[in-house]
Scaffold this active site. Structure first.
Site, mmCIF file in Angstrom:
data_model
loop_
_atom_site.group_PDB
_atom_site.id
_atom_site.type_symbol
_atom_site.label_atom_id
_atom_site.label_comp_id
_atom_site.label_asym_id
_atom_site.label_seq_id
_atom_site.Cartn_x
_atom_site.Cartn_y
_atom_site.Cartn_z
ATOM 1 C CE1 TYR A 126 -3.890 2.347 0.868
ATOM 2 C CE2 TYR A 126 -2.223 3.412 2.238
ATOM 3 C CZ TYR A 126 -3.465 3.426 1.623
ATOM 4 O OH TYR A 126 -4.279 4.530 1.744
ATOM 5 C CE LYS A 130 -2.970 5.577 -1.188
ATOM 6 N NZ LYS A 130 -4.089 6.258 -1.904
#
Length: 234
Positions: A126, A130
């Site tokens: 994750y 990002k």
């Protein structure tokens, strides 16, 4: 010159709050989403997008340019997306495609909702996605790119069981947590307020100078800064 803003991710937790904030600031507010906001105002324009793979085609039919600020609150979770591949397609591909399409039409200011811990070299998928998105957005070349990195967002996440559970647990210890602690969970409304306030500050800066600075600016506003910026709004 009348001010415009274009927003994707407008129906999410932060996006809904952001639309309410921007509605007070801009002469025209363009929403691109699968479904319209619950509350539409006279200056809002809604463009329905059934498939985000067609985002660039849809943007081609929308009048935006140097007078337009672009905002993205688009994001999901791996559980909601169904796989790593689908998560990256939504969080990375769609956001980057939106940014590139806006830049090609002359948009000079871009505001993106990222996450605390974003790092292209992170061992966590994750955070890595990002971080990769942030690095790719820098390469697009906006005059002003502003990246917001909130911690756990407080507010009801539809379909996000783990985050809602974490929020309930946090409420038990919230009185013991310093209000400006770097990783303190933050209310979605405060993130939206920080985004809107930053956009207004940049607008005022350019208004005073009367010219657009040729030097590209990349600003990262982390969770602690957002907490401090919106302290009186809590």
């Amino acid at each position: 010159m009348k001010r415009k803003a274009i927003v994707i991710g407008a129906t999410g937790l932060v996006g809904k709050k952001l639309v309410s904030q921007l509605n007070l600031m801009y002469d025209s507010l363009i929403i691109v989403a699968r479904k319209p906001p619950k509350h539409m105002s006279a200056q809002m324009q809604f463009y329905q997008l059934g498939d985000f793979n067609n985002l660039e085609e849809t943007l081609g039919n929308i009048s935006i340019g140097p007078d337009t600020d672009a905002f993205s609150c688009l994001g999901t979770t791996k559980k909601q997306a169904g796989s790593d591949e689908d998560f990256k397609r939504i969080d990375y591909d769609y956001n980057l495609n939106f940014a590139k399409a806006c830049h090609q039409k002359g948009v000079q200011r871009f505001f993106i909702l990222s996450a605390l811990g974003a790092d292209a070299n992170s061992r966590f998928f994750y955070n890595r996605v990002k971080g990769e998105l942030e690095e790719s957005l820098v390469e697009v070349g906006f005059n002003d790119l502003v990246i917001f990195q909130p911690s756990l967002l407080l507010g009801k996440h539809k379909g996000r069981v783990l985050e809602n559970t974490a929020q309930r647990a946090y409420k038990l210890i919230a009185p013991l947590v310093p209000k400006t602690m770097r990783s303190r969970p933050i209310e979605a409304e405060r993130v939206a307020a920080a985004m809107a306030l930053t956009a207004q500050n940049i607008y005022e800066r350019h208004k005073v100078s009367g010219i657009e600075d040729d030097k590209k600016k990349v600003t990262v506003i982390d969770n602690k800064q957002m907490l401090a910026m919106t302290l009186l709004k809590s």
